[in-house]
Write a protein that holds these residues in place. Structure first.
Motif, PDB file in Angstrom:
ATOM      1  N   SER A 102       8.436   0.694  -1.993  1.00 36.27           N
ATOM      2  CA  SER A 102       8.929   1.779  -1.139  1.00 36.27           C
ATOM      3  C   SER A 102       8.232   1.673   0.207  1.00 36.27           C
ATOM      4  O   SER A 102       7.172   1.063   0.334  1.00 36.27           O
ATOM      5  N   GLY A 103       8.848   2.275   1.206  1.00 37.51           N
ATOM      6  CA  GLY A 103       8.269   2.234   2.538  1.00 37.51           C
ATOM      7  C   GLY A 103       8.434   3.575   3.234  1.00 37.51           C
ATOM      8  O   GLY A 103       9.441   4.264   3.040  1.00 37.51           O
ATOM      9  N   THR A 104       7.453   3.939   4.032  1.00 35.47           N
ATOM     10  CA  THR A 104       7.466   5.175   4.800  1.00 35.47           C
ATOM     11  C   THR A 104       7.010   4.875   6.222  1.00 35.47           C
ATOM     12  O   THR A 104       5.982   4.209   6.419  1.00 35.47           O
ATOM     13  N   VAL A 105       7.771   5.370   7.192  1.00 38.64           N
ATOM     14  CA  VAL A 105       7.365   5.206   8.585  1.00 38.64           C
ATOM     15  C   VAL A 105       6.084   6.006   8.795  1.00 38.64           C
ATOM     16  O   VAL A 105       6.038   7.211   8.535  1.00 38.64           O
ATOM     17  N   SER A 106       5.036   5.322   9.253  1.00 37.70           N
ATOM     18  CA  SER A 106       3.745   5.988   9.435  1.00 37.70           C
ATOM     19  C   SER A 106       3.352   6.123  10.897  1.00 37.70           C
ATOM     20  O   SER A 106       2.417   6.868  11.216  1.00 37.70           O
ATOM     21  N   ALA A 107       4.033   5.413  11.791  1.00 39.47           N
ATOM     22  CA  ALA A 107       3.764   5.541  13.225  1.00 39.47           C
ATOM     23  C   ALA A 107       4.974   5.048  14.009  1.00 39.47           C
ATOM     24  O   ALA A 107       5.667   4.136  13.577  1.00 39.47           O
ATOM     25  N   VAL A 115       5.375   0.729   9.341  1.00 42.67           N
ATOM     26  CA  VAL A 115       5.808   1.176   8.024  1.00 42.67           C
ATOM     27  C   VAL A 115       4.692   0.882   7.026  1.00 42.67           C
ATOM     28  O   VAL A 115       4.150  -0.226   6.997  1.00 42.67           O
ATOM     29  N   THR A 116       4.343   1.882   6.233  1.00 38.96           N
ATOM     30  CA  THR A 116       3.409   1.710   5.136  1.00 38.96           C
ATOM     31  C   THR A 116       4.231   1.424   3.884  1.00 38.96           C
ATOM     32  O   THR A 116       5.165   2.164   3.578  1.00 38.96           O
ATOM     33  N   VAL A 117       3.891   0.347   3.198  1.00 35.79           N
ATOM     34  CA  VAL A 117       4.649  -0.091   2.028  1.00 35.79           C
ATOM     35  C   VAL A 117       3.802   0.103   0.779  1.00 35.79           C
ATOM     36  O   VAL A 117       2.600  -0.170   0.787  1.00 35.79           O
ATOM     37  N   GLU A 118       4.441   0.565  -0.283  1.00 34.63           N
ATOM     38  CA  GLU A 118       3.777   0.671  -1.586  1.00 34.63           C
ATOM     39  C   GLU A 118       4.484  -0.233  -2.575  1.00 34.63           C
ATOM     40  O   GLU A 118       5.715  -0.357  -2.547  1.00 34.63           O
ATOM     41  N   ALA A 119       3.703  -0.851  -3.443  1.00 34.17           N
ATOM     42  CA  ALA A 119       4.221  -1.695  -4.508  1.00 34.17           C
ATOM     43  C   ALA A 119       3.572  -1.242  -5.808  1.00 34.17           C
ATOM     44  O   ALA A 119       2.348  -1.180  -5.901  1.00 34.17           O
TER      45      ALA A 119
END
Length: 138
Positions: A102-107, A115-119
């Motif tokens: 998943s990814g979330t725009v962080s800046a 984008v901060t990505v989680e695995a």
């Protein structure tokens, strides 16, 4: 896509993949990394591992797809960094290991979005501090 249309907190469409032993063999051929911990249970367990594990760079590259699928052009990636926090163990079956990204725009800056990505595999984060910077515009 312009920076005006993107906000911090924007969630990118998630991606779930199943990494199988066949995927590991294909990746080994493409990368030249034939370390037996990526295909041999005997070699992996002899080193104290619980089994065969996916190549870290395969996990890292697959995680990047969350961003490249969203932005539409892999050439817009200007920076990518992560830490490998836990291995992805791949069972010797037809299902393999399910890994969710998943990814979330962080800046958001004038022309670069971070984008901060989680695995996550089996409920465990397998990458840490994964950040991707992409340039907007043409």
């Amino acid at each position: 896509m312009s920076a005006d249309a993107i906000e911090v907190g924007t969630q990118l469409p998630p991606l779930t993949v199943h990494l199988t032993r066949a995927d590991l063999v294909r990746y080994a051929g493409a990368s030249g990394d034939f370390n037996p911990i990526h295909w041999s249970d005997r070699a992996a367990t002899a080193l104290g591992l619980e089994g065969v594990l996916a190549h870290g760079m395969l996990t890292m590259g697959t995680a990047l797809r969350v961003v490249t699928d969203w932005i539409g052009d892999p050439a817009r990636v200007v920076a990518y960094s992560t830490r490998f926090t836990k291995p992805v163990f791949v069972p010797d079956d037809d299902t393999g290991a399910e890994v969710s990204f998943s990814g979330t725009v962080s800046a958001v800056s004038e022309d670069v979005v971070t984008v901060t990505v989680e695995a996550v595999c089996a409920g465990v984060k397998v990458l840490g501090a994964a950040r991707v910077e992409v340039r907007l515009g043409g």
